[in-house]
Design an enzyme around this catalytic site. Structure first.
Site, PDB file in Angstrom:
ATOM      1  N   TYR A  98       3.979  11.320   9.566  1.00 28.41           N
ATOM      2  CA  TYR A  98       3.326  10.760  10.765  1.00 28.41           C
ATOM      3  C   TYR A  98       3.368  11.769  11.915  1.00 28.41           C
ATOM      4  O   TYR A  98       2.377  12.348  12.273  1.00 28.41           O
ATOM      5  CB  TYR A  98       3.971   9.425  11.155  1.00 28.41           C
ATOM      6  CG  TYR A  98       3.184   8.718  12.245  1.00 28.41           C
ATOM      7  CD1 TYR A  98       2.024   8.024  11.928  1.00 28.41           C
ATOM      8  CD2 TYR A  98       3.575   8.784  13.580  1.00 28.41           C
ATOM      9  CE1 TYR A  98       1.273   7.398  12.915  1.00 28.41           C
ATOM     10  CE2 TYR A  98       2.836   8.151  14.574  1.00 28.41           C
ATOM     11  CZ  TYR A  98       1.688   7.464  14.244  1.00 28.41           C
ATOM     12  OH  TYR A  98       0.946   6.862  15.227  1.00 28.41           O
TER      13      TYR A  98
ATOM     14  N   SER B 168      -3.533   6.908  10.513  1.00 23.94           N
ATOM     15  CA  SER B 168      -3.708   6.938  11.968  1.00 23.94           C
ATOM     16  C   SER B 168      -3.412   8.351  12.478  1.00 23.94           C
ATOM     17  O   SER B 168      -4.099   9.289  12.081  1.00 23.94           O
ATOM     18  CB  SER B 168      -2.817   5.874  12.621  1.00 23.94           C
ATOM     19  OG  SER B 168      -3.201   5.635  13.937  1.00 23.94           O
TER      20      SER B 168
END
Length: 704
Positions: free
Chosen positions: A469, A549
């Site tokens: 991430y 994302s």
């Protein structure tokens, strides 16, 4: 995945991509022209875009249908998924509530029982599976009045961030008012039993799924009135303009706390004394240089969690009569480990992150250490919240090989007992999970947890998923995943590095992966891949990278910078057009992490230098790629993924497929029905293994 597949026999499947038209759209930044030939795909309401989505899905699912073990994977995922899952109980008024999923229910159901009754007498209180047959309307948030007799709950339709709020009488379970609509990025916080505060934006012009929203407003809804009569509390003027504003009432109903933000990091801080008529908003912090919030009060004595002058967080106290920072006094000072505090039963529970795993200490309100909480093992502990008058709390514990279990904790004597342990067809004793530290490009030591079956042969041929991430101060701590369990029981390796940009080592670690230092995040991820290869866990032929994302950006940047390093790339709901991300929905709020192309020439050039959409080059063989997104994603609009897919399909050299899988009636991820999640993981794992050359799954999937 053993070595039964020594030779690669998988035949190459030629993909006939639909042609994506180009338009002559050019933007100029600081004198430089930048073409945007797929700008038309930003119009999510056009028939042309809809037709493109349909055609792309036909190609993608046509390819996936050729994978011989796709259904086998889906069956195994379904079987392993099918066990009871419980949430931690919580008390509201006369009842104890908890979430439960029988196994394959699309949405978890809320049950309740009387506080003095046997939990086995629990009844269904609210079943989101009845909202819509296919599970695409999900329950988002709950907020009960102090006496527990009224509930406000929000729902999401098709995965959108836009919400509706319904109000229920909890005694007879009847809806008592008209539904509140057009609400986004909001909590619901009750004042006594009279009404609640919430936040929203004015509906934007154009598409509500992609048009920019940037003026958040706080409203007060009084029970028994219409939404049109709701009182605007904050955010209605140019001076009060912020992208995110949250409002909450302290447990004793004394103060309203408002935290305006211009981005996802940093907030101002105001309080209002609700015991005094027409009391003004009192300013505690007028800048957004810290993340600060009131987590408790005893009368006018406030307790504030803050990283102001304390990158790893501390708790301070101050009187509400004079609350500015120069009067703050440390209660729990900053340490070398990142603090996430909570309150329960009149105590603070300080959850520290030590190299991404939990260590929990209990303090009184004077900052005196009561005890260190003895946890069940090494992993992630969460919860430790309860009301001030409660005597016990519930917390959860998990790691990469331990399915989430719930423990009951006696707040006064500090004893824990197992409350709920899932019964699942997975034996943690067959697996091992270890933390390593590797060196990134600039010499920074980065931790990574690698999990796999015991006895794994380090021969460079193990199919491996590297997941990351690296942004927004978000920490990746160990947690169990049914999908990853299926991956690992087939011999797969699952590796998670704690990249810069995350919050694992506090604000300094976060800032080291933002704006003009964003490349550090990609370098950390690339170094993780190189470590796995050098230690012979895997090799470039058996390595996949995955992230969603901001993690989708990570995958997109890594595969365009080092395409030869990996075999398969799975960017999910990614931020992929770094020159225009801030023009959609709430994207401008991400500028703390990214900067924008309009800031200055240096920032524009830096963003353009790694923006995945702008760095796909002709003549390069990119990894086998399956982009995933949802047509209702209004957090990271699907245009990012659409454009990236179009660029890859137009420029890819060689036979590696570049596909896009577009889920319909789905958003950024929250509330996605279990049935859709299972299908998606079957496709991801099938696509990954097929492109690593596996003709069959290992035999140990059979008979499970």
């Amino acid at each position: 995945m053993s070595c039964k597949n020594e030779t690669k026999k998988v035949k190459t499947v030629t993909v006939d991509y639909p042609e994506t038209k180009k338009v002559d759209t050019i933007d100029t930044y600081f004198g430089e022209s930048v073409a945007d030939p797929y700008r038309w795909l930003e119009d999510d309401r056009s028939e042309e875009t809809e037709a493109w989505v349909k055609t792309q899905n036909e190609v993608t699912f046509g390819y996936l249908n050729n994978i011989p073990y796709r259904e086998e994977l889906k069956d195994r995922l379904t079987k392993l998924w099918n066990y009871e899952k419980f949430g931690a109980p919580f008390v509201e008024g006369d009842y104890t509530y908890f979430y439960k999923n029988d196994g394959l229910q699309n949405q978890s159901v809320i049950y309740r029982y009387k506080n003095d009754a046997d939990p086995e007498t629990a009844e269904v209180f609210l079943n989101p599976n009845t909202f819509k047959e296919d599970g695409t309307i999900s329950l988002d948030g709950l907020s009960f009045t102090r006496d527990g007799k009224t509930l406000a709950y929000s729902i999401s339709e098709g995965g959108s961030d836009w919400r509706k709020i319904l109000i229920m009488n909890t005694e007879n379970k009847e809806i008592v008012e008209d539904t509140l609509v057009d609400i986004k990025f909001s909590g619901m916080s009750w004042y006594k039993n009279e009404g609640f505060y919430y936040s929203s934006y004015d509906k934007p012009e154009g598409s509500e799924l992609s048009a920019k929203t940037d003026q958040h407003k706080v409203y007060y809804h009084k029970l028994g009135t219409k939404q049109s009569e709701d009182k605007l509390i904050y955010g209605g003027t140019e001076d009060e303009k912020h992208r995110y504003i949250y409002a909450g009432v302290t447990e004793d109903n004394r103060y309203l706390v408002i935290t305006p933000r211009v981005s996802t990091s940093g907030n101002k801080l105001y309080i209002k004394d609700l015991t005094k008529a027409n009391a003004p908003l009192v300013e505690i912090l007028e800048h957004t240089d810290s993340d600060s919030n009131i987590i408790e009060n005893v009368g006018s004595k406030l307790y504030i969690m803050t990283n102001l002058d304390a990158p790893n967080q501390r708790i301070v106290t101050v009187d509400a009569s004079n609350p500015s920072p120069e009067n703050w006094v440390d209660v729990i000072p900053e340490t070398e480990n990142v603090l996430t505090p909570s309150t329960a039963g009149g105590y603070f529970f300080a959850n520290y992150m030590v190299d991404a795993v939990s260590k929990v200490k209990q303090y009184d309100y004077d900052g005196k250490l009561i005890r260190e909480v003895e946890l069940p093992g090494v992993g992630s502990a969460a919860g430790f919240s309860a009301k001030k008058d409660e005597k016990e709390l519930y917390y959860s514990f998990t790691n990469y090989v331990t399915p989430g279990s719930i423990y009951k904790y006696d707040i006064e004597n500090g004893t824990s007992e197992l409350y709920k342990k899932p019964s699942i067809d997975f034996n943690p004793e067959d697996y091992e999970s270890k933390q390593v530290f590797y060196t990134s490009k600039d010499g920074t030591k980065v931790p990574m947890i690698i999990t796999h079956k015991k006895g794994l042969e380090l021969n460079g041929k193990n199919p491996t998923i590297l997941y990351g991430y690296g942004g927004f101060n978000i920490s990746l701590t160990p947690s169990f995943s049914i999908a990853n369990a299926v991956w690992m029981e087939q011999g797969g390796v699952y590796a998670v590095p704690n990249l810069r940009g995350g919050g694992e080592y506090g604000k300094a670690w976060h800032n080291a992966g933002t704006k003009l230092q964003k490349q550090n995040v990609f370098d950390d991820f690339i170094a993780a891949a190189e470590y796995l290869i050098s230690e012979k866990y895997t090799s470039s032929d058996y390595l996949a990278i995955r992230g969603g994302s901001n993690g989708g950006l990570l995958v997109g940047a890594t595969m365009t910078q080092r395409p030869e390093l990996i075999k398969v790339a799975i960017p999910a709901v990614g931020v992929l057009d770094m020159l225009r991300y801030h023009t959609f929905t709430a994207g401008a709020g991400w500028a703390y992490d990214y900067g924008t192309a309009e800031d200055n020439k240096e920032m524009f050039e830096y963003l353009k230098g790694y923006s995945p959409v702008h760095n796909v080059k002709k003549g390069v063989q990119y990894p086998a790629t399956m982009i995933t997104t949802g047509d209702h994603d209004d957090r990271v609009v699907p245009a990012h993924s659409f454009k990236f897919a179009a660029e890859l399909q137009a420029k890819q050299t060689g036979n590696n497929p570049t596909l896009i899988r577009i889920e319909t009636d789905a958003g950024h991820g929250a509330g996605t029905p279990v049935s859709k999640i299972i299908e998606q993981f079957a496709d991801i794992f099938g696509f990954t293994l097929y492109n690593m050359g596996f003709e069959n799954l290992p035999n140990n999937i059979e008979g499970k």
